[in-house]
Scaffold this motif. Structure first.
Motif, short mmCIF file in Angstrom:
data_model
loop_
_atom_site.label_atom_id
_atom_site.label_comp_id
_atom_site.label_asym_id
_atom_site.label_seq_id
_atom_site.Cartn_x
_atom_site.Cartn_y
_atom_site.Cartn_z
N VAL A 34 43.75 33.47 33.25
CA VAL A 34 42.49 33.18 33.93
C VAL A 34 41.89 34.51 34.41
O VAL A 34 42.54 35.22 35.19
CB VAL A 34 42.70 32.22 35.12
N ILE A 35 40.73 34.85 33.92
CA ILE A 35 40.05 36.07 34.38
C ILE A 35 38.80 35.61 35.15
O ILE A 35 37.83 35.15 34.55
CB ILE A 35 39.66 36.99 33.21
N GLU A 36 38.89 35.69 36.45
CA GLU A 36 37.83 35.14 37.33
C GLU A 36 37.81 35.95 38.61
O GLU A 36 38.85 36.19 39.22
CB GLU A 36 38.15 33.65 37.58
N ASP A 37 36.63 36.39 39.03
CA ASP A 37 36.57 37.28 40.19
C ASP A 37 36.58 36.54 41.52
O ASP A 37 36.95 37.10 42.54
CB ASP A 37 35.35 38.21 40.09
N ALA A 47 43.86 37.07 36.72
CA ALA A 47 43.31 38.43 36.71
C ALA A 47 41.98 38.39 37.45
O ALA A 47 41.18 37.48 37.26
CB ALA A 47 43.09 38.91 35.28
N GLU A 48 41.75 39.41 38.33
CA GLU A 48 40.56 39.31 39.19
C GLU A 48 39.38 40.11 38.66
O GLU A 48 38.28 40.00 39.18
CB GLU A 48 40.90 39.75 40.62
N ASP A 49 39.62 40.93 37.66
CA ASP A 49 38.47 41.64 37.08
C ASP A 49 38.75 41.99 35.61
O ASP A 49 39.81 41.67 35.07
CB ASP A 49 38.10 42.88 37.89
N LEU A 50 37.81 42.69 35.01
CA LEU A 50 37.88 43.00 33.59
C LEU A 50 39.09 43.89 33.29
O LEU A 50 39.82 43.66 32.31
CB LEU A 50 36.58 43.72 33.19
N GLY A 71 42.32 41.99 33.48
CA GLY A 71 42.33 41.07 32.35
C GLY A 71 42.71 41.79 31.08
O GLY A 71 43.52 41.31 30.28
N ARG A 72 42.13 42.98 30.89
CA ARG A 72 42.37 43.76 29.67
C ARG A 72 43.87 44.13 29.56
O ARG A 72 44.47 44.03 28.51
CB ARG A 72 41.51 45.02 29.72
N GLU A 73 44.43 44.49 30.73
CA GLU A 73 45.83 44.88 30.78
C GLU A 73 46.76 43.70 30.44
O GLU A 73 47.70 43.82 29.68
CB GLU A 73 46.14 45.40 32.19
N LEU A 74 46.43 42.53 31.05
CA LEU A 74 47.29 41.36 30.90
C LEU A 74 47.19 40.71 29.52
O LEU A 74 48.12 40.10 29.03
CB LEU A 74 46.94 40.33 31.98
N TRP A 75 46.01 40.85 28.90
CA TRP A 75 45.76 40.14 27.65
C TRP A 75 46.69 40.62 26.53
O TRP A 75 46.85 40.00 25.48
CB TRP A 75 44.28 40.27 27.22
N ASP A 135 35.67 34.28 32.88
CA ASP A 135 34.38 34.27 33.59
C ASP A 135 33.50 35.34 32.94
O ASP A 135 34.00 36.34 32.43
CB ASP A 135 34.61 34.60 35.08
N VAL A 136 32.19 35.13 32.98
CA VAL A 136 31.30 36.08 32.30
C VAL A 136 30.91 37.23 33.22
O VAL A 136 31.04 38.40 32.88
CB VAL A 136 30.04 35.37 31.75
N MET A 137 30.44 36.87 34.43
CA MET A 137 29.96 37.91 35.34
C MET A 137 31.14 38.42 36.17
O MET A 137 31.58 37.74 37.10
CB MET A 137 28.88 37.35 36.28
N LEU A 138 31.64 39.57 35.83
CA LEU A 138 32.76 40.16 36.56
C LEU A 138 32.30 41.46 37.22
O LEU A 138 31.36 42.08 36.75
CB LEU A 138 33.92 40.42 35.59
N PRO A 139 32.99 41.84 38.31
CA PRO A 139 32.49 43.00 39.08
C PRO A 139 32.47 44.29 38.27
O PRO A 139 31.61 45.13 38.49
CB PRO A 139 33.46 43.11 40.26
N ASP A 140 33.38 44.43 37.33
CA ASP A 140 33.38 45.70 36.58
C ASP A 140 32.86 45.53 35.16
O ASP A 140 33.11 46.36 34.30
CB ASP A 140 34.79 46.32 36.58
N GLY A 141 32.13 44.45 34.90
CA GLY A 141 31.50 44.33 33.58
C GLY A 141 31.37 42.90 33.10
O GLY A 141 31.68 41.96 33.84
#
Lengths: 468, 120
Positions: free
Chosen positions: B7-10, B32-35, B38-42, B52-58
């Protein structure tokens, strides 16, 4: 807007000035025409009378002096037949000159006080009669003749004075006439100058006013443009705010709804189940409200997302009637359809369905339980008309136009009973208007309300179809 | 069925709700709380990603496109707002499998997971 009254004042002032100048120019023009007539009269009189009188008076005086010359010739020399004949000839010349002067005087203008020529003629005839007797025969008594001749120089002098008076009168008149012509033509020049100055002033005023108007207009347009830009900016800011706010509300709603539903899943029979269900219901309603607000905010920004395509009316209306029937029956209402429209419309069918279903939903909510809702589709004047008719309590006439306002509720229609957001009709109106159509609410004959949507058609034909 | 779900959601409250709800249904969520997180965990293997689409870092779509370009085929569900039709086109191009419109029902979430998660 601020320049409006000032422009009016400028106009009024300019029109007043121009009218004043026009009147002045007209008056000056009339005076000019009169003066021109006077010049004409004066010139004519001067040529026809004054100058001729002067000339004739001059000639007359010369003729008298000639008579006097031959008279003295007779007096001083031997009065022989040749000299008598010369004197006689000159006397006839004098008479002719008197006739000519008489002729001129006959033409004298009224009011002219001129010497009488009649007296002159009598004097001439008396003088001739006296002297002719003396010179007719051979002169016996030369001394007596010379005495008579000397005496008769007096009437000649008298005649000369009269002739001089006539000559002088003619000269004075001619001089006066030329002076009058001079003066009148000077006045004419002044008038011409005045007219030229007046026309110049008029042109100047026109130019000034036109420049002012153009300037005012430019300022007005600039002010309006600024106002429009400001309003557009304000409207955009408002739309953006509503869109942002709606968007932001979604996150807490997701949390509320999700957690309430998870709570129900954990234990659907606990004492809190009813409370959790209410949370779920209310968050669902709030979700709809957020959707509706966002839709209206977009319609304000004229960006209702419409997916337009050509739709067969008969087919679309059939499907719509089926969905409307389900919706009506769910809420305990009866339903019937009267579909008579054929042809093609260019619409976003999902949005049109949404709009019509809002009307059906309202009819079901506000109508009496088991009341009949009728969906009708016809083609009127190249337009598709879709009507939703109910037998509900009706809408007071003064409120008919207001039902499409946001959050407007007809008096007596309570929130608790309807459960709606108060935005349904606003959304229906936004959808219909986004398609270039119209939506109206009317009282229905026999009680209830008719909501009518009309949409422009690509091709249209109305055919009678059996009721469903 | 138990699925491993990234789950990637801010938003922390949504994360907590999803964690609770997915665990209750027997799944194994990772948050995961940000992009960047998420990138690391994926890199690990997941049966499903909720993104989620709108994330704080992109934008979440950027990460999705990266993963797809790297040959990743993990079913990915975008958490979006309902009216974002233009976004949906771009999301389909980026390789999204499905959408869940906020605010979604718990049933909808579970149905989506059950339908799309790779049986692991």
């Amino acid at each position: 807007m601020t320049a409006g009254p000032r422009t009016d004042r400028s106009w009024r002032r300019a029109v007043g000035a121009v009218v004043g100048l026009l009147v002045a120019i007209a008056v000056i023009g009339v005076v000019g025409v009169v003066i021109n007539g006077n010049i004409h009269q004066t010139v004519e009189r001067a040529i026809n009378f004054d100058v001729e009188l002067e000339d004739r008076g001059d000639d007359l005086r010369v003729a008298i002096l000639e008579v006097r010359h031959y008279h003295r010739d007779l007096l001083l020399n031997n009065p022989d037949a040749t000299r008598v004949s010369l004197w006689q000839d000159q006397y006839r010349v004098l008479l002719e000159e008197i006739d000519l002067v008489d002729e001129v005087l006959a033409r004298q203008p009224a009011g002219a006080e001129l010497p009488e020529v009649g007296e002159l003629r009598q004097m001439a005839e008396a003088y001739h009669a006296d002297f002719a007797d003396a010179v007719r025969d051979d002169i016996e008594d030369l001394d007596a003749f010379r005495d008579l001749a000397t005496d008769l120089l007096v009437p000649i002098d008298g005649m000369e004075r009269i002739a001089q008076a006539i000559d002088q009168a003619g000269e004075e008149r001619a001089t006066a006439s030329f002076a009058a012509i001079d003066e009148a033509s000077n006045t004419g020049t002044l008038i011409l100058l005045a007219v030229i100055v007046g026309l110049g002033a008029m042109g100047g005023i026109f130019g000034f006013v036109v420049l002012r108007l153009v300037e005012d207009q430019r300022r007005l347009v600039a002010v309006e443009q600024a106002a429009v830009a400001q309003m557009a900016e304000a409207s955009r800011a408002k739309t953006d705010f509503i869109a942002d706010a709606s968007h932001e509300l979604r996150t807490p709603l997701t949390v509320l709804r999700g957690n309430a539903e998870i709570g129900l899943t954990l234990d659907g029979d606990c004492a809190h189940a009813e409370i959790l269900r209410e949370i779920v219901d209310e968050s669902a309603r709030m979700s709809r409200l957020v959707d509706d607000l966002l839709f209206l905010a977009r319609s304000d920004a004229a960006s209702v997302p419409l997916e337009l395509r050509d739709v067969d009316v008969a087919e679309a209306v059939d499907g719509l009637a089926a969905r409307a029937e389900v919706l009506a029956r769910e809420q305990g209402a009866e339903f019937s359809a009267d579909l008579r429209a054929n042809g093609t419309v260019r619409v976003d069918p999902r949005r049109i369905d949404q709009a019509v279903l809002v009307l059906v939903d309202n009819a079901a909510k506000y109508g009496p339980p088991g009341g009949e809702i009728q969906l009708a589709a016809t083609v009127v004047a190249e337009r598709l008309a879709i009507e939703v008719r109910d037998r509900g309590p009706g809408i007071p006439p003064e409120q008919l136009a207001r039902v499409f306002e946001r959050f407007y509720r007809v008096d007596g229609a309570g929130r608790d009973r309807s459960g709606g957001s108060g935005l349904g009709l606003s959304i229906a109106a936004a959808i219909v208007e986004g398609h270039g159509g119209e939506i109206v609410a009317e009282p229905r004959a026999g009680g209830g309300t008719v909501m009518r949507i009309t949409l422009p058609m690509r091709t249209a034909h109305a055919t009678p179809r059996a009721d469903r | 069925m138990s699925a491993r779900i990234l789950v990637i959601e801010d938003d922390a409250a949504i994360r907590a709700m999803l964690d609770r709800g997915l665990r209750l249904a027997g799944h194994v969520p990772t948050m995961a709380e940000d992009l960047a997180a998420g990138r690391e965990l994926w890199g690990e293997a997941f049966d499903l990603v909720l993104l989620d689409v709108m994330l704080p870092d992109g934008n979440g779509l950027v990460l999705l496109a990266e993963r797809r370009a790297a040959g990743d085929t993990t079913p990915t569900v975008l958490l979006t707002a309902r009216e974002e039709t233009q976004l949906r086109e771009r999301a389909a191009e980026a390789g999204a499998t499905a959408f869940l419109s906020k605010p979604f029902a718990y049933d909808e979430l579970l149905a989506c997971v059950n339908r799309l998660a790779r049986s692991g």
